[in-house]
Design a protein around this motif. Structure first.
Motif, short mmCIF file in Angstrom:
data_model
loop_
_atom_site.label_atom_id
_atom_site.label_comp_id
_atom_site.label_asym_id
_atom_site.label_seq_id
_atom_site.Cartn_x
_atom_site.Cartn_y
_atom_site.Cartn_z
N ALA A 85 51.20 32.39 41.62
CA ALA A 85 50.70 31.03 41.40
C ALA A 85 50.27 30.38 42.71
N GLY A 86 51.06 30.59 43.77
CA GLY A 86 50.69 30.04 45.07
C GLY A 86 49.39 30.63 45.59
N GLY A 87 49.22 31.93 45.41
CA GLY A 87 47.98 32.56 45.82
C GLY A 87 46.79 32.06 45.02
N ALA A 88 47.02 31.80 43.73
CA ALA A 88 45.95 31.28 42.87
C ALA A 88 45.53 29.89 43.31
N ARG A 89 46.51 29.04 43.68
CA ARG A 89 46.17 27.69 44.13
C ARG A 89 45.36 27.74 45.42
N ALA A 90 45.74 28.64 46.33
CA ALA A 90 45.00 28.76 47.58
C ALA A 90 43.58 29.27 47.32
N CYS A 91 43.45 30.16 46.35
CA CYS A 91 42.14 30.73 46.04
C CYS A 91 41.25 29.74 45.31
N ALA A 92 41.81 28.98 44.37
CA ALA A 92 41.01 28.05 43.55
C ALA A 92 40.33 27.00 44.41
N ALA A 93 41.11 26.25 45.17
CA ALA A 93 40.59 25.31 46.18
C ALA A 93 39.40 24.51 45.67
N HIS A 94 39.56 23.87 44.52
CA HIS A 94 38.47 23.08 43.94
C HIS A 94 39.09 21.99 43.08
N PRO A 95 38.59 20.76 43.14
CA PRO A 95 39.23 19.66 42.39
C PRO A 95 39.16 19.82 40.88
N ARG A 96 38.26 20.66 40.37
CA ARG A 96 38.14 20.82 38.91
C ARG A 96 38.72 22.14 38.42
N LEU A 97 39.40 22.86 39.33
CA LEU A 97 40.11 24.07 38.95
C LEU A 97 41.60 23.81 39.09
N ARG A 98 42.33 23.90 37.98
CA ARG A 98 43.77 23.64 37.98
C ARG A 98 44.51 24.96 37.74
#
Length: 215
Positions: free
Chosen positions: A77-90
């Motif tokens: 989950a932490g890696g996903a948050r770092a990868c997403a890095a976009h205000p419209r991607l949760r």
């Protein structure tokens, strides 16, 4: 009586009472690890399907995948948050919060919790090819619009799959992709987007290779 789960500040979904009528794409998976291919598909979904947001559903454990080699949920989950890095991607671990294991059950909970949100299920052609192995798979198509993204080398087999054949008459032409979210299910579209080369399997193999000791 079991206490309701506390909100997780690292799992920033809208409040259950949120009355906004959002169009949300759902991208499920192990994200072991998340990579630019996930982000690319999500941004394409925002643009091509006229969505407000895309939520990444980081699965605690895919029933069809072995537990061996699966990184801990918090790490993925932490890696996903770092990868997403976009205000419209949760990025969310809501399956753990809801106590659900199968996609059909997770989607049923989401429909109850967010009655004003229109959810669109997003998946690659590889998943369309084998979705008939999923528990209650046809309910996903019957209850949600579905967008399928081209992914080599699965696309031709996917479009001849059991799911594609069963719901063939509900497939929308590509030009109607922007109105998919507003279409009554079952409705699905195949998006022949530029293929992204990223692969979680290749990334894991590279990590293991980099950490090995030369003979």
């Amino acid at each position: 009586m079991t206490a309701a789960p506390r909100p997780d500040p690292l799992d920033p979904l809208p409040a259950y009472g949120d009355r906004r009528r959002l169009r949300v794409g759902l991208l499920g998976g192990s994200f072991n690890p998340a990579h630019d291919g996930h982000r690319f598909i999500s941004l394409e979904a925002l643009r091509r399907l006229a969505l407000d947001e895309v939520w990444w559903l980081v699965s605690p454990q895919n029933p069809l995948k072995p537990a061996a080699g699966m990184a801990p949920l918090a790490e993925r989950a932490g890696g996903a948050r770092a990868c997403a890095a976009h205000p419209r991607l949760r990025v969310t671990t809501l399956e753990t919060r809801f106590g659900t294991r199968y996609t059909a059950d997770t989607l049923a909970v989401l429909r109850r919790r967010f009655p004003n949100v229109t959810f669109v299920w997003l998946m690659g052609a590889d998943n369309l090819h084998q979705i008939s192995r999923w528990r209650a798979w046809s309910s996903i198509f019957r209850n949600h619009p579905v967008a399928v993204f081209d992914r080599a080398p699965y696309s031709y087999r996917a479009l001849a799959s059991k799911a594609a054949r069963r719901f063939a008459r509900h497939r929308l032409p590509l030009r109607k992709a922007p109105v998919l979210a507003g279409s009554e299910a079952p409705a699905w579209v195949f998006l022949p987007i530029r293929r992204h080369p990223a692969s979680a399997t290749a990334i894991r193999a590279g990590r293991h290779g980099a950490g090995s000791t030369p003979a």
